[in-house]
Each structure stands twice: as structure tokens, then as C-alpha cells.
Design a protein around this motif. Structure first.
Motif, short mmCIF file in Angstrom:
data_model
loop_
_atom_site.label_atom_id
_atom_site.label_comp_id
_atom_site.label_asym_id
_atom_site.label_seq_id
_atom_site.Cartn_x
_atom_site.Cartn_y
_atom_site.Cartn_z
N LYS A 63 41.21 34.15 37.26
CA LYS A 63 40.37 34.74 36.22
C LYS A 63 39.04 33.99 36.23
N THR A 64 37.95 34.69 36.55
CA THR A 64 36.66 33.99 36.67
C THR A 64 35.56 34.76 35.94
N VAL B 91 34.74 31.79 45.90
CA VAL B 91 34.52 32.48 44.62
C VAL B 91 33.28 31.95 43.90
N LYS B 92 32.82 30.78 44.31
CA LYS B 92 31.68 30.09 43.69
C LYS B 92 32.06 29.44 42.36
N CYS B 93 33.21 28.76 42.37
CA CYS B 93 33.59 27.94 41.23
C CYS B 93 34.40 26.75 41.75
N THR C 245 30.58 34.81 39.34
CA THR C 245 31.50 34.47 40.41
C THR C 245 31.82 35.68 41.29
N LEU C 246 32.34 35.40 42.48
CA LEU C 246 32.65 36.44 43.47
C LEU C 246 34.15 36.50 43.71
N GLN D 295 25.01 40.45 38.13
CA GLN D 295 26.12 40.16 39.03
C GLN D 295 25.68 40.32 40.49
N HIS D 296 26.46 39.71 41.39
CA HIS D 296 26.23 39.87 42.83
C HIS D 296 27.17 40.96 43.35
N ASN D 297 26.76 41.64 44.40
CA ASN D 297 27.65 42.64 45.01
C ASN D 297 28.92 41.96 45.53
#
Length: 342
Positions: free
Chosen positions: A94-95, A61-63, A99-100, A136-138
Motif C-alpha cells: 500500500k503506497t 516503487v520509489k519508497c 509512488t510507482l 502522478q507519474h505514468n
């Protein structure tokens, strides 16, 4: 970590733009019937998933996990970007930021099957519209792309948008099937923007401050005073709080205080017949210029109809722009969009 203050992003990154608006995932699980899809052999409790596996899940998720709070019913995690709650059959993630969140789904399902012999019973993915979606990232740049990704995972998904397509709106993806969570389930979210500058000062310049002091000074501790609270301050600014209450109930609050893109989210699943008093407490605490509010309730919820449970006592100070009621197979939902009277 220093005195309860977590240094996650550089000051330049925080001050240029930070997307406080969260992506929210809630998944309910049930045991796989023996003989249908394999026994799995695990314990029937999501909390049996090893902590190291959850840490790896968050890397997708990148966290990262910052703090943990437990009681007999659930475990609450403060993340570098918002929160995660894990109980016997319910998983909430919940991010915020870039984040992804959707990258976690397939691995989460694998972990639930391997460690708990679980499969998905019901699922909800939702978010408010982003302030800067292009950052945001896809697949999170647009809701359409998110739906495409989710449709590849689920064969019975249903996507909705409530509110104004050219203004404040709220997106939802859920499952269109008759599975019923056999317990009271209700979720209130209040997503606030254009926050009062004096209120936001509590959450700025966090160096040397203690999270518990900020919780008290801001009045957060009085919103649901029975909650057992875990809070964190972030450098150079920002705040997250998880609170645990009896009977698998929770509350979580996240604050992005910068004036250019200030944002506060409040979420809880406390059981109430009438949520108007709680809503009043929240908006009096944070004094938003505008806010979006949603209340989900299933057929077992104490409040019954979500529409009747939100009486809008705050309309002396705020003007309603939209209010919509939706009835799904197992849940009803009320959405509202409000702006402060000038």
C-alpha cells in the motif's frame, strides 16, 4: 530517524501538496505444481524472500522500509509511503504520494517463483480517485493507463469503477478466474477526507513527539485494542501505524493531516459478523467530513454478505450519497460514499 520521527520529504514538499490516497495491491500465491513450470526449489513461504530483495523491490516503487514488526503469522513493514504486509501466501503493498506501485509486480512474481516456487492465485489492485491525478507519474495518472499496464501482465483481468465518475469513486482491477482462496478473507477500508482540524493537530508538528503517545492521545489504540502496534511519525507532519492481531489479521492506518488535503486511511482484515461497530469507532476517532468505504468478503468470510455486515449506524451523523453491491466469482463487495450532515 529521531525519537520515532522519520524525515522523508522536505517541509516545502509536504506543505505544497501531498497525495495521501494510496494505491493498494493484494496478491495471493500458491505453489507451482511440480513438472509444470519448474520446481523452483524454494521454501513455500513469502517470508523466506530475503530482506535485501524486499528493499530492492521498494526502490522500484520509489519508497523505502522504515520499520518492521513480526509475529508468527506475518511481517509488517512501515514504509516511507504507507505499508507492506508479508505472510505465507499473501502479499500486501500500500503506497501513497507519487509512488510507482505497479513497477513492483513483475519483480515480485520473479521473487515469489525463485524463493518460494509460487505463482499468482488471485490479485487485487484498487484505489480511490486522486485529489491531484496530474501530479502522478505514468501509468498512475489515470485508471485507464493502469489497466493498460495490468492487461499486459494478466490475460484474465477485469476492471471496475464504483461511485460517481464526476465525484468520489473507487477503482478495482482483479482477475476473472475461478481460483479460490481456501480460507476466510475479508478486507474493510475506510478512506476519509476533510478531517476534523482538532483531531489532525495530533499528527502535526511532530518534532519531539513520540509515536506511541500520539497513538494513545488520538484514540487509535482503542479502535482494535488487541493489536500489537508499530507506529511512526514523519517530519514535519504525518503518521503511519501497522498493527498485528492473531490468526494473520492486521490493521493499518495512515494520516496526512494538512488541512488543504487532509486524508486518513483505515484498513483491516479482522473477522467479524457485523462491521458497523468497528466503522463507528473509526469515524468517531477521526471525524471526517466525508468518507468512502469498501468491504470485500469471500465465501468463507465470517460476515457472509458484505452488504449485510455494514448496517450504516452512522447515518444519524452522515448522509449516504451512494451504496453499491457487487458479486464476483469468489468475492462480494459493498461500496459506500458518505458525507457529514451540516
Amino acid at each position: 530517524m529521531l525519537n520515532g520521527t522519520v524525515d522523508i520529504m522536505s517541509e516545502d514538499e509536504q506543505l505544497s501538496h501531498y497525495e495521501g490516497t494510496e494505491k493498494l495491491l493484494e496478491v495471493w500465491f500458491r505453489p507451482i505444481e511440480r513438472g509444470e513450470k519448474g520446481d523452483g526449489g524454494g521454501a513455500s513461504d513469502l517470508r523466506s524472500i530475503p530482506s535485501e530483495e524486499l528493499k530492492k523491490l521498494m526502490t522500484l516503487v520509489k519508497c523505502e522500509i522504515v520499520s518492521v514488526l513480526k509475529d508468527e503469522h506475518q511481517t509488517a513493514y512501515i514504509l516511507s509511503e504507507s505499508s507492506m504486509f508479508v505472510s505465507k501466501t499473501r502479499f500486501i503493498l500500500k503506497t501513497c504520494g507519487t509512488t510507482l506501485l505497479l513497477e513492483a509486480l513483475q519483480e515480485l512474481f520473479r521473487l515469489a517463483k525463485e524463493h518460494c516456487n509460487y505463482e499468482v492465485e488471485d490479485m487485487f489492485y484498487s484505489r480511490k480517485n486522486f485529489l491531484r491525478p496530474e501530479l502522478q507519474h505514468n501509468p498512475h495518472k489515470t485508471f485507464e493507463k493502469e489497466v493498460e499496464r495490468l492487461d499486459k501482465i494478466f490475460d484474465c483481468g477485469a476492471a471496475y469503477v464504483l461511485g460517481r465518475m464526476n465525484g468520489e469513486c473507487w477503482y478495482l482491477y482483479t482477475l476473472d478466474r475461478m481460483n479460490v482462496v481456501q480460507q476466510p478473507d475479508q478486507t474493510l477500508e475506510i478512506l476519509m477526507t476533510q478531517l476534523d482540524e482538532d483531531v489532525m493537530k495530533h499528527f502535526e508538528d511532530t518534532e519531539g513527539k513520540k509515536g506511541s503517545d500520539v497513538t494513545k492521545a488520538s484514540g487509535i489504540d482503542k479502535i482494535l485494542p488487541a493489536a500489537k502496534i508499530d507506529e511512526q511519525l514523519f517530519k514535519p507532519c504525518g503518521y503511519s501505524m501497522n498493527g498485528l492481531l492473531p490468526n494473520n489479521q492486521y490493521v493499518t492506518i495512515h494520516v496526512t493531516p494538512q488541512a488543504e488535503f487532509s486524508y486518513v486511511s483505515f484498513e483491516t482484515n479482522v473477522e467479524k459478523e457485523d462491521f458497523s461497530g468497528l466503522v463507528q469507532k473509526v469515524i468517531e476517532t477521526f471525524k471526517p467530513g466525508r468518507f468512502v468505504m469498501t468491504l470485500f468478503a469471500n465465501e468463507f468470510a465470517k460476515c457472509g454478505s458484505s452488504f449485510q455486515a455494514l448496517k450504516e449506524t452512522f447515518l444519524v451523523s452522515y448522509k449516504r450519497q451512494d451504496k453499491q453491491y457487487s458479486q464476483f466469482k469468489n468475492y462480494n463487495l459493498t461500496f459506500g460514499n458518505y458525507i457529514k450532515e451540516r
